[in-house]
Each structure stands twice: as structure tokens, then as C-alpha cells.
Design a protein around this motif. Structure first.
Motif, mmCIF file in Angstrom:
data_model
loop_
_atom_site.group_PDB
_atom_site.id
_atom_site.type_symbol
_atom_site.label_atom_id
_atom_site.label_comp_id
_atom_site.label_asym_id
_atom_site.label_seq_id
_atom_site.Cartn_x
_atom_site.Cartn_y
_atom_site.Cartn_z
ATOM 1 N N HIS A 248 0.851 -1.188 0.000
ATOM 2 C CA HIS A 248 0.000 0.000 0.000
ATOM 3 C C HIS A 248 0.893 1.246 0.000
ATOM 4 C CE1 HIS A 248 -3.761 -2.239 1.023
ATOM 5 N NE2 HIS A 248 -2.877 -3.089 1.536
ATOM 6 N N TYR A 249 0.726 2.087 -1.020
ATOM 7 C CA TYR A 249 1.579 3.260 -1.200
ATOM 8 C C TYR A 249 0.773 4.548 -1.025
ATOM 9 C CZ TYR A 249 5.097 0.249 -3.439
ATOM 10 O OH TYR A 249 6.024 -0.720 -3.712
ATOM 11 N N ILE A 250 1.401 5.543 -0.397
ATOM 12 C CA ILE A 250 0.953 6.933 -0.449
ATOM 13 C C ILE A 250 2.123 7.721 -1.026
ATOM 14 C CG2 ILE A 250 0.117 8.936 0.823
ATOM 15 C CD1 ILE A 250 -1.003 7.079 2.914
ATOM 16 N N LEU A 251 2.024 8.068 -2.296
ATOM 17 C CA LEU A 251 3.132 8.663 -3.047
ATOM 18 C C LEU A 251 2.925 10.160 -3.203
ATOM 19 C CD1 LEU A 251 5.701 8.152 -4.841
ATOM 20 C CD2 LEU A 251 4.116 7.914 -6.770
ATOM 21 N N LYS A 252 4.029 10.913 -3.115
ATOM 22 C CA LYS A 252 3.962 12.369 -3.239
ATOM 23 C C LYS A 252 5.119 12.875 -4.084
ATOM 24 C CE LYS A 252 4.116 16.643 -0.511
ATOM 25 N NZ LYS A 252 4.237 17.234 0.866
ATOM 26 N N HIS A 253 4.845 13.911 -4.884
ATOM 27 C CA HIS A 253 5.904 14.650 -5.564
ATOM 28 C C HIS A 253 6.366 15.737 -4.595
ATOM 29 C CE1 HIS A 253 8.235 17.045 -8.251
ATOM 30 N NE2 HIS A 253 7.801 16.472 -9.353
ATOM 31 N N ALA A 254 7.599 15.607 -4.078
ATOM 32 C CA ALA A 254 8.093 16.491 -3.019
ATOM 33 C C ALA A 254 8.873 17.682 -3.562
ATOM 34 C CB ALA A 254 8.969 15.694 -2.049
ATOM 35 N N GLY A 255 8.750 17.969 -4.846
ATOM 36 C CA GLY A 255 9.449 19.110 -5.419
ATOM 37 C C GLY A 255 8.665 20.397 -5.260
ATOM 38 N N ALA A 256 9.000 21.385 -6.083
ATOM 39 C CA ALA A 256 8.318 22.678 -6.035
ATOM 40 C C ALA A 256 6.839 22.502 -6.343
ATOM 41 C CB ALA A 256 8.964 23.636 -7.030
ATOM 42 N N PHE A 325 2.571 16.394 -10.290
ATOM 43 C CA PHE A 325 3.320 17.634 -10.183
ATOM 44 C C PHE A 325 3.648 17.880 -8.707
ATOM 45 C CE2 PHE A 325 1.486 17.998 -14.314
ATOM 46 C CZ PHE A 325 2.309 18.839 -15.046
ATOM 47 N N GLY A 326 4.473 18.889 -8.466
ATOM 48 C CA GLY A 326 4.907 19.187 -7.116
ATOM 49 C C GLY A 326 3.749 19.390 -6.153
ATOM 50 N N GLY A 327 3.770 18.664 -5.027
ATOM 51 C CA GLY A 327 2.715 18.759 -4.031
ATOM 52 C C GLY A 327 1.559 17.811 -4.250
ATOM 53 N N TRP A 328 1.465 17.174 -5.425
ATOM 54 C CA TRP A 328 0.369 16.250 -5.712
ATOM 55 C C TRP A 328 0.666 14.879 -5.108
ATOM 56 C CZ3 TRP A 328 -1.638 17.063 -11.401
ATOM 57 C CH2 TRP A 328 -1.968 18.421 -11.571
ATOM 58 N N LYS A 329 -0.415 14.133 -4.784
ATOM 59 C CA LYS A 329 -0.295 12.811 -4.181
ATOM 60 C C LYS A 329 -1.083 11.777 -4.971
ATOM 61 C CE LYS A 329 0.338 14.329 0.624
ATOM 62 N NZ LYS A 329 -0.126 14.165 2.023
ATOM 63 N N ALA A 330 -0.724 10.530 -4.765
ATOM 64 C CA ALA A 330 -1.464 9.406 -5.350
ATOM 65 C C ALA A 330 -1.369 8.224 -4.397
ATOM 66 C CB ALA A 330 -0.900 9.033 -6.718
ATOM 67 N N SER A 331 -2.487 7.531 -4.209
ATOM 68 C CA SER A 331 -2.524 6.334 -3.369
ATOM 69 C C SER A 331 -2.878 5.137 -4.246
ATOM 70 C CB SER A 331 -3.560 6.479 -2.247
ATOM 71 O OG SER A 331 -3.254 7.582 -1.421
ATOM 72 N N PHE A 332 -2.163 4.040 -4.079
ATOM 73 C CA PHE A 332 -2.421 2.856 -4.887
ATOM 74 C C PHE A 332 -1.904 1.617 -4.176
ATOM 75 C CE2 PHE A 332 1.510 4.862 -6.293
ATOM 76 C CZ PHE A 332 2.431 3.822 -6.254
ATOM 77 N N VAL A 333 -2.278 0.460 -4.724
ATOM 78 C CA VAL A 333 -1.892 -0.836 -4.164
ATOM 79 C C VAL A 333 -1.280 -1.683 -5.270
ATOM 80 C CG1 VAL A 333 -2.699 -2.936 -3.019
ATOM 81 C CG2 VAL A 333 -3.753 -0.737 -2.475
ATOM 82 N N ILE A 334 -0.173 -2.329 -4.967
ATOM 83 C CA ILE A 334 0.445 -3.300 -5.875
ATOM 84 C C ILE A 334 0.451 -4.652 -5.159
ATOM 85 C CG2 ILE A 334 2.541 -3.991 -7.107
ATOM 86 C CD1 ILE A 334 3.281 -1.081 -7.356
ATOM 87 N N GLY A 335 0.004 -5.689 -5.845
ATOM 88 C CA GLY A 335 0.007 -7.027 -5.267
ATOM 89 C C GLY A 335 0.542 -8.051 -6.255
ATOM 90 N N TYR A 336 1.154 -9.088 -5.733
ATOM 91 C CA TYR A 336 1.686 -10.147 -6.605
ATOM 92 C C TYR A 336 1.971 -11.381 -5.771
ATOM 93 C CZ TYR A 336 5.956 -7.886 -4.832
ATOM 94 O OH TYR A 336 6.902 -7.310 -4.024
ATOM 95 N N GLY A 337 2.100 -12.502 -6.460
ATOM 96 C CA GLY A 337 2.413 -13.770 -5.819
ATOM 97 C C GLY A 337 3.797 -14.253 -6.206
ATOM 98 N N LEU A 338 4.397 -15.072 -5.329
ATOM 99 C CA LEU A 338 5.733 -15.622 -5.572
ATOM 100 C C LEU A 338 5.747 -17.089 -5.154
ATOM 101 C CD1 LEU A 338 7.864 -12.687 -4.103
ATOM 102 C CD2 LEU A 338 7.689 -13.298 -6.524
ATOM 103 N N PRO A 339 6.557 -17.913 -5.818
ATOM 104 C CA PRO A 339 6.667 -19.320 -5.398
ATOM 105 C C PRO A 339 7.352 -19.424 -4.037
ATOM 106 C CG PRO A 339 8.203 -18.828 -7.180
ATOM 107 C CD PRO A 339 7.330 -17.634 -7.041
ATOM 108 N N LEU A 340 6.781 -20.194 -3.136
ATOM 109 C CA LEU A 340 7.271 -20.269 -1.765
ATOM 110 C C LEU A 340 8.687 -20.832 -1.689
ATOM 111 C CD1 LEU A 340 6.359 -19.840 1.206
ATOM 112 C CD2 LEU A 340 5.706 -22.247 1.225
#
Length: 466
Positions: A248-256, A325-340
Motif C-alpha cells: 500500500h503506497y501513499i506517493l507524493k511529488h516532493a518538489g516545487a 506535479f509538485g505537491g500532488w499525491k497518489a494512493s495505490f496498491v500493488i500485489g503479486y504472488g511468488l513461489p514459496l
């Protein structure tokens, strides 16, 4: 009683004075013959490579070398690594050294220290070469703080032309590497030279301990300032043959910060001119043999992703629903499976352990707060984690489908995470295979009870007779 307290106070002051004297004498026994510092400003993650040739000019052996940092940098310091150089030229090799924070009682102006432990004490008259890497986050200050869609991003970087050190430095040089030739201004401390994207301060000679000369470099940096404010990675282990990862990600552009109105027509028609500091895609490096990959946000599935796999690695290129752009945010989810079988092993003492990668899969990304949750199979006991960096650890309990007593969750938390933290960690636990039968037996029992109930219902006559 008062006399006793006075004696204890005098003894404490004597000990502090002795420690201070030892710290000063230790500093006076070491000098830096040559120091070369290279500061990489091409990303929003500042990397500093420091080469020190140290010499013991005292009479007693020295077992540690101190690194000094101003207090304003400590919260931005994500990583400090050191290695000793052995051999010359093509036969040169590097031996990792332990680096730990330490304190000195007479630290001037709140200076903070890290201690580098040498493999072998440095005898009187001997010298050694050390390679140090430290990484700074949130150290580039956008100026101006707000820009329009058509403007480039300019940033400040503040440092010192003279290396802060508790030792006398005979000769030193500092090099800055900027991402472009557009350098608005920089503080001049002669000799200072500029050539293309390189800026050189020095060489400077014979500076006493704790010398400091503040400088500011103002330059263009249009690289993505991708900062994950919070990342929660859940690694769920199933002994039936799979490893399920949910991030679970909360991503932000931390630039101007972006000002004005966003024009998508201009953004798409003039990509080399409009919105240059923004970013619309990121690359995630995943383990090989990944499967069942999904990428979604609060609205639903996001189809703008591309997965490339080969026997050694997997790369997932993702695009948010809109460019950031600077100051904008995005929330998203990435999921995947792997062999044990690629990640779960058995130790010689019979314990099972997970070997997985710490950190964030996104390339060139800073994570302000990282939480990794390793969900162990139900019935696991005595969990313990081995992590290559300092983290906060605690245990939780999670209840899932068909669980009876719940699953133990090992929680690892760390702040200020950079790509160099992406190294393997292990979680050990004990597990009795008999617990693998719990869920199948529960399903069989439920179906058996349903069968008995249906048979009983069919044989019951609900009609009312006289």
C-alpha cells in the motif's frame, strides 16, 4: 548525607572531565592527511562519497575514527557506510567496517558523531585509507517554492566548503555534481572552479578541527522527487506453496509545488517544455518468477502498467491515473504472488525462515515511513527477525478465513528509507506440520455437519397431525 552527595557529584564531574580529556587526546592523535569529498546532486537523494587518508600521529594505537555531522543533518541522514581500502589499483579491495552513532561530552554546537571501528588498531605512525558513503534525504530545497507548468525546477543545497571533522585536515577538496549545466548561483570560497556540471571547492590546506564554511548551491534539478510518505508491505506465508505480497503506497511529488491551471493538451503536445519536473511513471523492481500481478487504486484497477520478466528479475512499470506535479499525491496498491520455495528455507536447527528483500521496490524513491508485516502461518511459534539495519519490531495477531487462534505477524518499522536499504532480511519461526491439517479438517467438519443437518431435515416431518 550532604557530604556523601557532594562526594558523588565530585566523582561524577571527575569522570566527565576524564572522558572529555580522553576524547580530546583521541582527536589529537589522529590527523587526516588528505580528504576528498564528492557530492552527487543529480537526484533528489543526495549521495556523499568521502575518501579519507588518516594517520596516527600519537603514541598509542587508535581503534576508531570519528565522523562529525552538524545537528541539522542528523534527521536527514538515511545511511552511513564505511570500508577500508586494501591493496592498490587493480588489486584494490574494500573491507566493510562497522559504523555506529556515538556521543562525546564536549561536542561543540550540538555536533553529532558516528564511530568507524577499524579492523585492526592503527599503530603510531601508520596510515589507512577509508571510503565513506552517507546519504541525505529531503536536503534539496525548491526555490522558488511554487512553479507553473512551463517552468523548470530550481533547488538549493546547503553545505560547507570545509569538511566538518574533529581532526586536523592537511589537505581537502570537495566536488559537486549537478544534473545539468544550469547553475544559477553558488557561494565562492577561493579557490572555486566550475566546469560544465562539475563544481570544485579547493584544495584547501591545514584547517583545524571543527572548521566550517557555509555555502549554498542554487541549480536546476528536474528529476522526479518521488517520496513515499507511507508504505505498508504485507508478506503472507502459506505453506501450501505460495507467498502473497500486498503493498500500500501513499506517493507524493516532493518538489516545487504546482501553481496555476493544469493543461493536459499542453502537457501532451509539448512534453519537452511543459511539466518537465513532473513524472507520470515509476519503475518497480520485483523478484523473478512473479505472478498474479495487480495494480489498483481507490477507484479500481489501473490498466496503465507493463510487466517485463526474465529468469533474474521482474520489472513493473506503473503509471498513476494522472501525472504528478509538485505537491500532488497518489494512493495505490500493488500485489503479486511468488513461489514459496524461492524464499522459505529450513535452518540447520530445524527452524523455518523467510529470506526476503527489505526496503521499497520503487526505483530512486525515498520512503518516509516503511512498515513490513510478515504474516506467519497459523500455529507458528517463537518468531524472530534478523534485519541488516536498525528497525522497530513488535508482534501482532491477524485473523483470516478459517483461522482458529489467529496468525502471528512480525512487524518491522523504519523511517527515512532509501534504495541502499534494499537488502535481504530473515524471519525465523518454529512450525509443527500438524497445523497444516487444521483448515482442511475444519472444512471437512463443516461439510459433514451440513450433510448431517440436511439428512436430519429431510427425515423430519414438520406437518401437524391429529
Amino acid at each position: 548525607m550532604e557530604a556523601h552527595l557532594r562526594v558523588r557529584a565530585a566523582l561524577l564531574l571527575s569522570v566527565l572531565a576524564l572522558l572529555s580529556l580522553l576524547a580530546r587526546s583521541s582527536s589529537q592523535e589522529i590527523q587526516i592527511v588528505n580528504a576528498e569529498r564528492r557530492i552527487d546532486l543529480t537526484s533528489h537523494i543526495v549521495k556523499v562519497f568521502l575518501t579519507l587518508k588518516v594517520e596516527n600521529i600519537g603514541a598509542s594505537p587508535a581503534s576508531e575514527i570519528l565522523l562529525a555531522f552538524p545537528p541539522t543533518l542528523i534527521d536527514r541522514l538515511a545511511l552511513v557506510k564505511a570500508a577500508a581500502t586494501v591493496g592498490k589499483r587493480k588489486k584494490k579491495s574494500y573491507l566493510p567496517l562497522d559504523v555506529n552513532p556515538t556521543e562525546l561530552p564536549d561536542a561543540p554546537n550540538g555536533t553529532k558523531y558516528f564511530s568507524i571501528s577499524l579492523l585492526n588498531p592503527l599503530s603510531a605512525g601508520e596510515s589507512a585509507t577509508l571510503e565513506v558513503l552517507y546519504i541525505l534525504t529531503h536536503s534539496l530545497e525548491p526555490f522558488p517554492a511554487e512553479i507553473s507548468q512551463s517552468e523548470s525546477q530550481l533547488v538549493y543545497y546547503r553545505d560547507s566548503a570545509i569538511i566538518l571533522s574533529p581532526y586536523h585536515i592537511k589537505q581537502q577538496t570537495t566536488f559537486f555534481k549537478t544534473p545539468s549545466t544550469k547553475l544559477e548561483s553558488f557561494t565562492k570560497v577561493e579557490p572555486t572552479n566550475r566546469a560544465g556540471t562539475d563544481l570544485k571547492y579547493g584544495p584547501y590546506e591545514n584547517h583545524p578541527p571543527y572548521s566550517f564554511s557555509p555555502i549554498i548551491v542554487h541549480f536546476e534539478n528536474n528529476n522526479p522527487f518521488a517520496v513515499v510518505e507511507e508504505l505498508v508491505r504485507e508478506v503472507e506465508i502459506s505453506h501450501w506453496g505460495s507467498l502473497q505480497i500486498t503493498e500500500h503506497y501513499i506517493l507524493k511529488h516532493a518538489g516545487a509545488r504546482h501553481k496555476g491551471v493544469f493543461s493536459r493538451v499542453e502537457y501532451q503536445s509539448k512534453p519537452s517544455f511543459s511539466g518537465v519536473p513532473s513524472f507520470k511513471s515509476l519503475l518497480a523492481r520485483l523478484p523473478p518468477r512473479v505472478h498474479s500481478v495487480y495494480y489498483r487504486d481507490e477507484i479500481g484497477n489501473i490498466s496503465s502498467s507493463h510487466l517485463r520478466t526474465d529468469p533474474r528479475k521482474s520489472e513493473l512499470e506503473i503509471e498513476p491515473r494522472y501525472p504528478l506535479f509538485g505537491g500532488w499525491k497518489a494512493s495505490f496498491v500493488i500485489g503479486y504472488g511468488l513461489p514459496l520455495q524461492d524464499f522459505l528455507f529450513e535452518s540447520p536447527d530445524g527452524r523455518r525462515y523467510l529470506n526476503f528483500s527489505f526496503g521499497c521496490p520503487l526505483v530512486e524513491t525515498v520512503v518516509d515511513k516503511l512498515t513490513i508485516k510478515v504474516v506467519l502461518p497459523e500455529g507458528s511459534k517463537d518468531p524472530s527477525a534478523v534485519v541488516p539495519c536498525s528497525v522497530e519490531q513488535h508482534l501482532e495477531t491477524k485473523y483470516s478465513y478459517l483461522d482458529i487462534v489467529g496468525r502471528t505477524v512480525v512487524v518491522l518499522e523504519k523511517i527515512n528509507v532509501v534504495p541502499e536499504h534494499n537488502s535481504p532480511f530473515q524471519v525465523y519461526y518454529n512450525f509443527n506440520p500438524i497445523f497444516m491439517l487444521a483448515e482442511p479438517l475444519m472444512l471437512v467438519s463443516v461439510f459433514f455437519l451440513l450433510f448431517i443437518a440436511s439428512v436430519a431435515y429431510l427425515h423430519v416431518d414438520p406437518s401437524i397431525r391429529k
